[in-house]
Scaffold this motif. Structure first.
Motif, short mmCIF file in Angstrom:
data_model
loop_
_atom_site.label_atom_id
_atom_site.label_comp_id
_atom_site.label_asym_id
_atom_site.label_seq_id
_atom_site.Cartn_x
_atom_site.Cartn_y
_atom_site.Cartn_z
N GLN A 320 -4.71 -24.27 -2.22
CA GLN A 320 -5.38 -23.36 -1.14
C GLN A 320 -4.99 -21.69 -1.48
N THR A 321 -5.71 -21.39 -0.77
CA THR A 321 -5.20 -20.04 -0.83
C THR A 321 -4.44 -19.50 -0.32
N TYR A 322 -3.46 -18.12 -0.48
CA TYR A 322 -2.17 -17.82 -0.08
C TYR A 322 -2.51 -16.80 0.39
N THR A 323 -1.65 -16.27 1.77
CA THR A 323 -1.77 -15.25 2.64
C THR A 323 -0.81 -14.36 2.89
N LEU A 324 -0.52 -12.71 2.29
CA LEU A 324 1.00 -11.73 2.59
C LEU A 324 0.79 -10.99 3.32
N ASN A 325 2.40 -11.55 3.61
CA ASN A 325 1.39 -10.70 5.09
C ASN A 325 2.68 -9.32 5.48
N TYR A 326 1.82 -8.29 5.05
CA TYR A 326 2.95 -7.48 5.21
C TYR A 326 3.07 -6.34 6.70
N MET A 327 4.62 -5.23 6.22
CA MET A 327 3.93 -4.37 7.27
C MET A 327 4.57 -2.54 6.78
N LYS A 328 3.73 -1.84 6.83
CA LYS A 328 4.61 -0.22 6.43
C LYS A 328 4.94 0.14 7.01
N GLY A 329 5.48 0.20 7.87
CA GLY A 329 5.46 1.07 9.38
C GLY A 329 5.41 0.79 10.45
N ASN A 330 4.17 0.94 10.82
CA ASN A 330 3.33 0.31 12.14
C ASN A 330 2.20 -0.50 11.50
N THR A 331 2.24 0.01 10.82
CA THR A 331 0.84 -1.09 10.21
C THR A 331 0.86 -1.97 9.34
N THR A 334 -3.00 -7.68 4.57
CA THR A 334 -2.45 -9.02 3.61
C THR A 334 -2.95 -8.52 2.74
N ILE A 335 -2.89 -9.46 2.31
CA ILE A 335 -2.43 -9.87 0.46
C ILE A 335 -2.97 -11.84 0.37
N ALA A 336 -4.35 -12.28 0.12
CA ALA A 336 -4.70 -12.83 0.40
C ALA A 336 -5.38 -12.88 -1.58
N GLY A 377 -8.72 -14.95 -7.41
CA GLY A 377 -9.08 -13.74 -6.54
C GLY A 377 -8.21 -13.50 -5.86
N TYR A 378 -8.08 -12.24 -5.26
CA TYR A 378 -7.57 -10.67 -4.41
C TYR A 378 -8.64 -10.31 -3.63
N ARG A 379 -7.12 -10.13 -2.17
CA ARG A 379 -7.97 -9.63 -1.11
C ARG A 379 -7.28 -8.81 -0.72
N ILE A 380 -7.26 -7.04 -0.47
CA ILE A 380 -6.60 -6.47 0.48
C ILE A 380 -6.59 -5.75 1.52
N THR A 381 -6.47 -6.85 2.79
CA THR A 381 -7.05 -5.91 3.99
C THR A 381 -6.31 -5.27 5.01
N GLY A 382 -6.50 -4.57 5.59
CA GLY A 382 -6.04 -3.70 6.68
C GLY A 382 -6.81 -2.91 7.44
N ALA A 383 -6.02 -2.04 8.53
CA ALA A 383 -6.20 -0.78 8.52
C ALA A 383 -6.03 0.11 8.29
N ILE A 384 -6.41 0.22 6.87
CA ILE A 384 -6.13 0.93 6.41
C ILE A 384 -7.34 1.80 5.20
N THR A 385 -6.67 2.50 4.04
CA THR A 385 -7.96 3.61 3.53
C THR A 385 -8.07 2.98 1.94
N ALA A 386 -9.33 3.08 1.69
CA ALA A 386 -9.60 2.87 0.23
C ALA A 386 -8.56 3.11 -0.40
N ASP A 387 -8.56 3.95 -0.50
CA ASP A 387 -6.89 5.34 -1.34
C ASP A 387 -6.03 4.11 -1.62
N GLN A 388 -5.28 3.80 -0.02
CA GLN A 388 -4.13 3.06 0.12
C GLN A 388 -4.23 1.78 -0.44
N ALA A 389 -5.33 1.14 -0.12
CA ALA A 389 -6.00 -0.54 -1.23
C ALA A 389 -5.50 -0.16 -2.22
#
Length: 397
Positions: A320-331, A334-336, A377-389
């Motif tokens: 499997q690939t595992y997807t961790l679903n995070y919240m920071k405030g209202n943002t 995911t970390i796959a 392999g890792y992938r961080i995806t979200g409505a965030i900036t590259a610096d935040q990632a």
């Protein structure tokens, strides 16, 4: 999906086949497909050193056309010639962006996929029919607002993302290959096509890094600008051929196709019980850790501003690939992570992190940061900036 890397021969072929088969099936059946005939023989192959020219332009046009599609209907015939897997499967696929799909296995000689297998999603509910067991596995779609599958408006999804379907693999090759035109007039199953030779982009080409090594031909219909055949020789894996006798972009699709009524005499079971289902439901981090069999990176608990909403496992059990679903405030982000994501092609800006190199890209307000670390392999995806990632990546332990 994947216990080693793309270069681990037997299991990598198995994983690639599972990725290409479009549905997670079980059991066995029979059937054969003839490969597409190609004439005439192409001229001697030039050295593909540039990433411009007619071949590259053809690939780029193809990628854009698929990415801009809202609906798709196609038939895909996969043939594998390797010591580990030798056989073929034919699948019919309907898709409506962003999250409706139906796939039916018409013929299969692979024991991992049964003829008659069906996988349907209406965007809210999933049905997976296993004719060998006479069971329909069903469950709710887990909607995570910032996952690539939900946000991507393209019909194929982002290359090398979580949903490793046949169309994703093809799209990834279009997006991340150096294309050299071998011939602009090659007949494939009655289609007048262009033969474009493809190899992966090197680390220095447009910020793309890849250890997924392959070479081969993409035959593209000169009139429709859509693929007719993909013929690849993947390093240490063998030959994979996909013929596409039917591919319609933006056809009218009846929404009734995205529903499923279990056949008489079948049992209905929760999706979580499906062997090889594509979404094994939400897990706790501890459950996912035990299931993975290797350490999953996560944000330490003392980082109180981050809240873990849950973990989803994607793919065949054990692979499997595992997807961790995070919240920071209202943002939400995911970390796959998983061995299936190791060393997949990615285009974007190169960046250094965690003692290795990664790739950062943005699309439709979504940032994706990807890298490979210790064979995972890792992938961080979200409505965030590259610096935040990057900051999130630094927190992982």
């Amino acid at each position: 999906m994947y216990p080693s890397r793309w270069r681990s021969s037997t299991l990598s072929v198995y994983i690639l086949l599972l990725s290409l088969l479009l549905v997670a099936g079980c059991g066995s059946s029979g059937g054969n497909d003839k490969q597409a005939s190609v004439t005439p023989t192409a001229p001697p192959l030039p050295s593909p050193t540039a990433i411009s020219g007619p071949g590259q332009q053809t690939l780029d046009t193809m990628a854009q056309k698929l990415n801009n599609a809202k609906t798709l209907h196609g038939i895909f015939k996969l043939t594998s010639s390797s010591q580990a897997f030798n056989g073929n499967v034919e699948t019919e696929l309907w898709k409506t962006a962003p999250d409706k799909s139906r796939s039916e296995v018409k013929q299969s000689t692979f024991s991992q996929v049964s003829t008659g297998s069906v996988s349907v999603s209406d965007g809210q509910q999933i049905w997976q029919y296993d004719p060998a067991k006479k069971i329909v596995y069903t469950g709710k779609v887990s909607h995570d607002a910032n996952t690539p599958d939900q946000q991507n408006q393209g019909i194929a999804g982002s290359g090398g993302g979580q949903n490793q379907s046949l169309l994703n693999i093809i799209q990834s090759i279009f997006d991340n290959s150096i294309g050299t035109l071998r011939s602009s007039s090659v007949t494939v199953d009655g289609h007048n096509t262009s033969d474009v030779h493809v190899v992966p982009r090197s680390n220095g080409d447009s910020g793309t890094a890849s250890n997924f090594n392959y070479k081969g031909e993409i035959y593209i219909d000169n009139q429709t600008q859509l693929p007719v055949k993909v013929d690849l020789d993947i390093s240490s894996l063998g030959k994979i051929t996909v013929t596409i006798p039917k591919l319609d972009v933006n056809p009218a699709i009846d929404n009734k196709l995205y529903t499923f009524t279990p056949p008489a005499g079948t049992k209905t079971r929760p999706l979580e019980e499906a062997s090889g289902n594509q979404n094994t439901g939400k897990l706790t981090l501890a459950q996912a850790q035990k299931q993975a069999g290797y350490h999953l990176l996560s944000i330490p608990g003392q980082e109180g501003e981050y809240t873990l909403q849950g973990v989803a496992a994607l793919g065949t059990p054990g692979l499997q690939t595992y997807t961790l679903n995070y919240m920071k405030g209202n943002t939400a982000f995911t970390i796959a992570e998983g061995k299936p994501l190791a060393d997949l092609p990615a285009r974007g800006n190169q960046t250094s992190l965690r003692g290795t190199n990664g790739t950062s890209s943005s699309n439709n307000g979504q940032t994706t940061l990807s890298w490979t670390e210790k064979g995972v392999g890792y992938r961080i995806t979200g409505a965030i900036t590259a610096d935040q990632a990057l900051e999130i990546a630094k927190l992982l332990s």
